[in-house]
Design a protein around this motif. Structure first.
Motif, mmCIF file in Angstrom:
data_model
loop_
_atom_site.group_PDB
_atom_site.id
_atom_site.type_symbol
_atom_site.label_atom_id
_atom_site.label_comp_id
_atom_site.label_asym_id
_atom_site.label_seq_id
_atom_site.Cartn_x
_atom_site.Cartn_y
_atom_site.Cartn_z
ATOM 1 N N UNK A 238 31.331 -32.096 37.292
ATOM 2 C CA UNK A 238 32.111 -32.887 38.243
ATOM 3 C C UNK A 238 32.875 -34.042 37.622
ATOM 4 N N UNK A 239 32.828 -34.212 36.303
ATOM 5 C CA UNK A 239 33.593 -35.293 35.690
ATOM 6 C C UNK A 239 34.894 -34.780 35.082
ATOM 7 N N UNK A 240 35.397 -33.704 35.657
ATOM 8 C CA UNK A 240 36.765 -33.252 35.414
ATOM 9 C C UNK A 240 37.621 -33.637 36.617
ATOM 10 N N UNK A 241 38.872 -33.939 36.372
ATOM 11 C CA UNK A 241 39.815 -34.215 37.445
ATOM 12 C C UNK A 241 40.962 -33.218 37.320
ATOM 13 N N UNK A 242 40.725 -32.018 37.845
ATOM 14 C CA UNK A 242 41.679 -30.915 37.711
ATOM 15 C C UNK A 242 41.898 -30.272 39.080
ATOM 16 N N UNK A 243 42.983 -29.525 39.244
ATOM 17 C CA UNK A 243 43.372 -29.072 40.579
ATOM 18 C C UNK A 243 42.455 -28.066 41.246
ATOM 19 N N UNK A 244 41.687 -27.288 40.489
ATOM 20 C CA UNK A 244 40.898 -26.213 41.104
ATOM 21 C C UNK A 244 39.400 -26.497 41.032
ATOM 22 N N UNK A 245 38.995 -27.752 41.165
ATOM 23 C CA UNK A 245 37.587 -28.099 40.998
ATOM 24 C C UNK A 245 36.702 -27.473 42.079
ATOM 25 N N UNK A 246 35.485 -27.109 41.662
ATOM 26 C CA UNK A 246 34.497 -26.634 42.615
ATOM 27 C C UNK A 246 33.557 -25.609 42.033
ATOM 28 N N UNK A 247 32.374 -25.504 42.623
ATOM 29 C CA UNK A 247 31.391 -24.506 42.229
ATOM 30 C C UNK A 247 31.418 -23.327 43.181
ATOM 31 N N UNK A 248 30.327 -22.540 43.147
ATOM 32 C CA UNK A 248 30.249 -21.401 44.052
ATOM 33 C C UNK A 248 29.640 -20.181 43.412
ATOM 34 N N UNK A 249 30.079 -18.990 43.869
ATOM 35 C CA UNK A 249 29.488 -17.748 43.397
ATOM 36 C C UNK A 249 30.530 -16.790 42.864
ATOM 37 N N UNK A 250 30.171 -16.069 41.794
ATOM 38 C CA UNK A 250 31.036 -15.048 41.193
ATOM 39 C C UNK A 250 30.240 -13.757 41.100
ATOM 40 N N UNK A 251 30.830 -12.679 41.563
ATOM 41 C CA UNK A 251 30.148 -11.380 41.581
ATOM 42 C C UNK A 251 31.053 -10.328 40.948
ATOM 43 N N UNK A 252 30.454 -9.499 40.091
ATOM 44 C CA UNK A 252 31.148 -8.347 39.508
ATOM 45 C C UNK A 252 30.433 -7.088 39.985
ATOM 46 N N UNK A 253 31.160 -6.223 40.666
ATOM 47 C CA UNK A 253 30.609 -4.943 41.109
ATOM 48 C C UNK A 253 31.239 -3.812 40.315
#
Length: 502
Positions: A238-253
């Motif tokens: 969270x100590x980046x200041x960039x346009x697409x910040x955020x966490x979440x989930x990534x799935x490869x099927x």
């Protein structure tokens, strides 16, 4: 006879902080890990070590590219990144043709000019090898996954643990995914769902009970489904200041993009539901010491995550020392990065008294130096070996270092900041960990590996610094609003969806 696959392996890996810390340049990579050719082939630990191990098991023709990693800090200098990138791409061009590319990356690297180092590097590799050659990247779970990273890669596989005990096995997972694609067994379809959560890592362990542990367990449960090749959960740095910040989930099927979208969204929704539990409770240093003195024995761990070298801070804060100098019983251990003070201790010599101006000389915005007089109790060249983690088995350099005893505070003064994995730095100077009343841990999580079994208590400190326990008071310029914890609720919220290249 079937031809063995020809796979290129390379890395540019570091974690950056745009709110403080020291600019990362060639010297920082050289002091940590900078390998080429045969040096790369001898790497045993980390994600690269896992990749090499797996490829060798399959008798793969391995093509080593540049492998460069550095301890976290401020942004990478543009000149340094440009040179490392040029060297890696020159190696890749020379190696053509290749069947696949494996890149060990972090996901939270920026330069003084580029907001998405990993996306930039993956795209450059893609341009060289073309659209038909799979490119797989491994990431830290603190990565900030971007549109470009998703578009230009065939698969992104993240570390599953925090504290990070699995870089090696993540390298294995990345290599197996690539080999499955090359064998025709997998047709990866990838989706990422992102949530605007910007919190520190204090409550983001993947071990035991906790909000992010719940998110990770859900993500990993999806891998029990035969059509799912890989899942990752991200608690973005969270100590980046960039346009697409955020966490979440990534799935490869395996070929089912809509299933990847659905499952990624499920991971992100759970993380959004857990957002309030990611914010920690804090005390001032004086309050924490007073509370700790009421607890029999020690050590009591004071978590000063605001000065975390492992998160890009300078490690030069001294704001906690005044609360530790005059303990009514016992002693306290703390680290401070200060090359000038370390040099003065070496000039004075072991057993002698010395007066130093200590701290806040690297990143000046968080406090002022303090003048201390103490006795030099130990001196060292600062070399130590990591016992695990990202740089498992690698030797590290604190530079000339000293233990200065000032009242009840025993201060490890180092020339260079180094990543905190366990207690290797303290052990290198024979500091008495078990006998301490207080230990200041300048990281949000890794200290638990060493101290959980011996600690009598733990308090999170509210101190100034580039890696604070809460991001509520940071001012972001590029991060889109709204985000948590700037606001608690977002009407009609839904995760942001990113789709892969396929």
């Amino acid at each position: 006879m079937k031809r063995s696959h020809r796979v290129a392996v390379g890395s540019i890996l570091t974690e950056c902080n745009q709110f403080g810390g020291k600019l990362i340049g060639h010297a920082e990579f050289a002091r940590s890990q900078l390998a080429r050719c045969d040096e790369v082939m001898s790497i045993e630990g980390g994600a690269v070590g896992g990749m090499l191990h797996t490829l060798r098991e399959r008798d793969t023709d391995i093509v080593p590219l540049v492998v460069a990693s550095a301890y976290p800090g401020g942004p990478i200098s543009q000149e340094c990144y440009a040179q490392l990138k040029a060297d890696l791409l020159a190696d890749l061009t020379k190696a053509l043709p290749v069947d696949g590319v494996l890149l060990a990356l972090h996901g939270a690297a920026v330069t003084t000019e580029i907001d998405d180092v990993e996306g930039d590097l993956i795209a450059a590799a893609r341009e060289i090898v073309g659209p038909g050659v799979p490119v797989i990247g491994t990431l830290d779970l603190h990565a900030n996954v971007t549109t470009q990273m998703m578009r230009e890669s065939d698969g992104l596989v993240a570390w599953e643990t925090y504290p990070h005990v699995d870089p090696f096995t993540t390298g294995v997972r990345g290599a197996r995914l690539l080999l499955g694609i090359l064998d025709g067994a997998h047709r990866p379809a990838m989706a990422m769902a992102k949530v605007p959560i910007l919190t520190s890592a204090i409550n983001a362990s993947t071990v035991g009970e906790g909000p992010f542990a719940d998110v990770m367990r859900l993500a990993k449960s999806f891998e029990e489904r035969p059509e799912v090749l890989s899942t990752s959960a991200f608690h973005a740095h969270a100590t980046l200041d960039v346009p697409e910040m955020g966490g979440g989930g990534l799935v490869i099927t395996d070929g089912d993009e809509e299933l990847a979208v659905t499952l990624a969204n499920d991971i992100a929704q759970l993380m959004w539901e857990k957002r309030f539990a990611l914010e920690p409770d804090t005390l001032t240093p004086v309050e924490a010491v007073n509370e700790g003195m009421q607890i029999p024995g020690g050590p009591i761990i004071l978590v000063e995550c605001a000065d975390c070298v492992g998160g890009g801070a300078a490690g030069d804060s001294v704001v906690t020392i005044p609360a530790l100098q005059d303990l009514s019983e016992g002693f306290a251990i703390i680290t401070v990065v200060d090359p000038e003070a370390a040099a003065l201790c070496h000039q004075s010599g072991e057993g002698n008294a010395v007066t130093v101006s200590l701290g806040h000389k690297i990143d000046l915005q968080w406090g002022s130096p303090m003048t201390l007089t103490g006795v030099v109790r130990a001196l060292s060249d600062g070399e130590f070996q990591y016992t695990g983690g990202i740089w498992a088995h690698e030797w590290a350099e604190m530079g000339p270092s000293a233990v200065l005893e000032c009242g009840s505070a025993r201060i490890l003064i180092t020339t260079h900041g180094t990543y905190e994995w366990r207690d290797e730095q303290f052990r290198a100077l024979n500091m008495d960990i078990e006998g301490a009343k207080f230990i200041v841990a300048k990281n949000p999580m890794n200290y638990r590996q060493t101290y959980n079994e011996i600690a009598k208590g733990e308090f999170v400190l509210d101190t100034p610094g580039a890696t604070p326990p809460t991001l509520k008071h940071f001012t972001y310029h590029k991060v889109p609003r709204p985000y948590f914890p700037l606001v608690d609720e977002i009407p009609d919220f839904s995760p942001t969806l990113l789709r892969g290249s396929q």
